[in-house]
Design a protein around this motif. Sequence first.
Motif, PDB file in Angstrom:
ATOM      1  N   ALA A 184       0.840  -1.199   0.000  1.00  0.00           N
ATOM      2  CA  ALA A 184       0.000   0.000   0.000  1.00  0.00           C
ATOM      3  C   ALA A 184       0.871   1.242   0.000  1.00  0.00           C
ATOM      4  O   ALA A 184       2.037   1.220   0.413  1.00  0.00           O
ATOM      5  N   LEU A 185       0.281   2.327  -0.478  1.00  0.00           N
ATOM      6  CA  LEU A 185       0.912   3.643  -0.440  1.00  0.00           C
ATOM      7  C   LEU A 185       0.277   4.432   0.699  1.00  0.00           C
ATOM      8  O   LEU A 185      -0.943   4.542   0.787  1.00  0.00           O
ATOM      9  N   TYR A 186       1.121   4.964   1.572  1.00  0.00           N
ATOM     10  CA  TYR A 186       0.668   5.786   2.689  1.00  0.00           C
ATOM     11  C   TYR A 186       1.205   7.211   2.506  1.00  0.00           C
ATOM     12  O   TYR A 186       2.410   7.402   2.364  1.00  0.00           O
ATOM     13  N   ARG A 187       0.295   8.183   2.505  1.00  0.00           N
ATOM     14  CA  ARG A 187       0.666   9.588   2.415  1.00  0.00           C
ATOM     15  C   ARG A 187       0.639  10.173   3.829  1.00  0.00           C
ATOM     16  O   ARG A 187      -0.424  10.266   4.443  1.00  0.00           O
ATOM     17  N   VAL A 188       1.803  10.544   4.335  1.00  0.00           N
ATOM     18  CA  VAL A 188       1.917  11.080   5.689  1.00  0.00           C
ATOM     19  C   VAL A 188       2.227  12.571   5.593  1.00  0.00           C
ATOM     20  O   VAL A 188       3.202  12.978   4.959  1.00  0.00           O
ATOM     21  N   ILE A 189       1.356  13.378   6.216  1.00  0.00           N
ATOM     22  CA  ILE A 189       1.463  14.832   6.105  1.00  0.00           C
ATOM     23  C   ILE A 189       1.682  15.424   7.497  1.00  0.00           C
ATOM     24  O   ILE A 189       0.854  15.263   8.396  1.00  0.00           O
ATOM     25  N   TRP A 200       5.123   6.546   1.774  1.00  0.00           N
ATOM     26  CA  TRP A 200       5.655   5.255   2.213  1.00  0.00           C
ATOM     27  C   TRP A 200       4.955   4.162   1.415  1.00  0.00           C
ATOM     28  O   TRP A 200       3.727   4.058   1.440  1.00  0.00           O
ATOM     29  N   ILE A 201       5.713   3.337   0.690  1.00  0.00           N
ATOM     30  CA  ILE A 201       5.165   2.231  -0.082  1.00  0.00           C
ATOM     31  C   ILE A 201       5.619   0.955   0.617  1.00  0.00           C
ATOM     32  O   ILE A 201       6.796   0.588   0.559  1.00  0.00           O
ATOM     33  N   LEU A 202       4.709   0.277   1.321  1.00  0.00           N
ATOM     34  CA  LEU A 202       5.103  -0.762   2.269  1.00  0.00           C
ATOM     35  C   LEU A 202       4.286  -2.038   2.129  1.00  0.00           C
ATOM     36  O   LEU A 202       3.101  -2.011   1.814  1.00  0.00           O
ATOM     37  N   GLY A 203       4.946  -3.160   2.411  1.00  0.00           N
ATOM     38  CA  GLY A 203       4.309  -4.464   2.508  1.00  0.00           C
ATOM     39  C   GLY A 203       5.101  -5.318   3.482  1.00  0.00           C
ATOM     40  O   GLY A 203       6.185  -4.929   3.938  1.00  0.00           O
ATOM     41  N   TRP A 204       4.560  -6.471   3.813  1.00  0.00           N
ATOM     42  CA  TRP A 204       5.220  -7.350   4.780  1.00  0.00           C
ATOM     43  C   TRP A 204       6.192  -8.306   4.098  1.00  0.00           C
ATOM     44  O   TRP A 204       5.878  -8.902   3.076  1.00  0.00           O
ATOM     45  N   VAL A 205       7.373  -8.447   4.698  1.00  0.00           N
ATOM     46  CA  VAL A 205       8.327  -9.516   4.374  1.00  0.00           C
ATOM     47  C   VAL A 205       8.732 -10.124   5.712  1.00  0.00           C
ATOM     48  O   VAL A 205       9.453  -9.497   6.490  1.00  0.00           O
ATOM     49  N   ASP A 206       8.236 -11.316   6.003  1.00  0.00           N
ATOM     50  CA  ASP A 206       8.425 -11.926   7.324  1.00  0.00           C
ATOM     51  C   ASP A 206       7.889 -10.960   8.390  1.00  0.00           C
ATOM     52  O   ASP A 206       6.767 -10.497   8.276  1.00  0.00           O
ATOM     53  N   GLN A 207       8.688 -10.612   9.402  1.00  0.00           N
ATOM     54  CA  GLN A 207       8.240  -9.678  10.442  1.00  0.00           C
ATOM     55  C   GLN A 207       8.703  -8.251  10.149  1.00  0.00           C
ATOM     56  O   GLN A 207       8.774  -7.423  11.062  1.00  0.00           O
ATOM     57  N   HIS A 208       8.992  -7.963   8.898  1.00  0.00           N
ATOM     58  CA  HIS A 208       9.483  -6.648   8.505  1.00  0.00           C
ATOM     59  C   HIS A 208       8.489  -5.952   7.587  1.00  0.00           C
ATOM     60  O   HIS A 208       7.966  -6.558   6.652  1.00  0.00           O
ATOM     61  N   LEU A 209       8.242  -4.666   7.845  1.00  0.00           N
ATOM     62  CA  LEU A 209       7.588  -3.814   6.865  1.00  0.00           C
ATOM     63  C   LEU A 209       8.685  -3.285   5.959  1.00  0.00           C
ATOM     64  O   LEU A 209       9.628  -2.625   6.426  1.00  0.00           O
ATOM     65  N   MET A 210       8.582  -3.594   4.668  1.00  0.00           N
ATOM     66  CA  MET A 210       9.631  -3.201   3.729  1.00  0.00           C
ATOM     67  C   MET A 210       9.031  -2.470   2.543  1.00  0.00           C
ATOM     68  O   MET A 210       7.849  -2.634   2.223  1.00  0.00           O
ATOM     69  N   GLY A 211       9.863  -1.676   1.892  1.00  0.00           N
ATOM     70  CA  GLY A 211       9.415  -0.972   0.713  1.00  0.00           C
ATOM     71  C   GLY A 211      10.254   0.261   0.457  1.00  0.00           C
ATOM     72  O   GLY A 211      11.490   0.232   0.597  1.00  0.00           O
ATOM     73  N   PHE A 212       9.584   1.370   0.123  1.00  0.00           N
ATOM     74  CA  PHE A 212      10.270   2.597  -0.249  1.00  0.00           C
ATOM     75  C   PHE A 212       9.665   3.800   0.476  1.00  0.00           C
ATOM     76  O   PHE A 212       8.519   3.782   0.911  1.00  0.00           O
ATOM     77  N   HIS A 213      10.478   4.845   0.564  1.00  0.00           N
ATOM     78  CA  HIS A 213      10.033   6.139   1.065  1.00  0.00           C
ATOM     79  C   HIS A 213      10.515   7.204   0.099  1.00  0.00           C
ATOM     80  O   HIS A 213      11.637   7.130  -0.419  1.00  0.00           O
ATOM     81  N   THR A 214       9.675   8.192  -0.180  1.00  0.00           N
ATOM     82  CA  THR A 214      10.077   9.361  -0.940  1.00  0.00           C
ATOM     83  C   THR A 214       9.189  10.520  -0.532  1.00  0.00           C
ATOM     84  O   THR A 214       8.335  10.372   0.370  1.00  0.00           O
TER      85      THR A 214
END
Length: 219
Positions: A184-189, A200-214
């Motif tokens: 999912a994409l999360y817009r934090v203001i 924040w573009i995030l998904g689960w990998v094991d017990q980690h939230l992983m992805g990208f931030h810009t």
Amino acid sequence: MDPTQDSTDAAYLSMLTRTIPGVGNTPYVPTASKPTSSISHITNKNTATNDLTAHSTHAIAILEHAQQDALFISEGEERFQTVDIFIPSNQSHAPSSLPSTTTTTVTTSSNTAARPLPSESDLLSILKEAQLLPNESDIACEQTTDLHIILNQSNPGSDKIQSALLDLFHYDPTASPTQHPTVALYRVILPSSPTRVHLWILGWVDQHLMGFHTISIET
């Protein structure tokens, strides 16, 4: 510090890139090579080497490869940063305790059980616990499974970002967003800097939230 930034926003950006000082403020200079110094990695203080499985280590490598020389274009140009937020099973926002109202429909390549994605309020709590958000009230967060603004071809390197999301989360931009809510994409203001929207573009990998931030510059 960018003269257009206020002190709170500048401190937040510095905190996000604290593991590699100065990377977040380095101007983009196109080159033929892919210097490792361009890699910026956001993590939380709880993450340790022994928390990484073979799968999550491989996932980090995929993300780091994808974000090299990738840019998000809005009213400015911003680099992507890789994100790895480890959440132990005994924490209040661990995968097993997240709300059941938002559920995933497929499993990751590690064959782990599908986990619900964090809600907007859960993500804000996770980021604050990981010390990736400043101590401010009234921080807004919006969640969507539509990633078209991230994968727009006007963004240099969007094809590599899309490939990484496909490899890790089986994200298919041609499918209905509700069919594959594994990322999912999360817009934090932040109220102190509403024109700089943190993506924040995030998904689960094991017990980690992983992805990208810009960052999206939206005046």
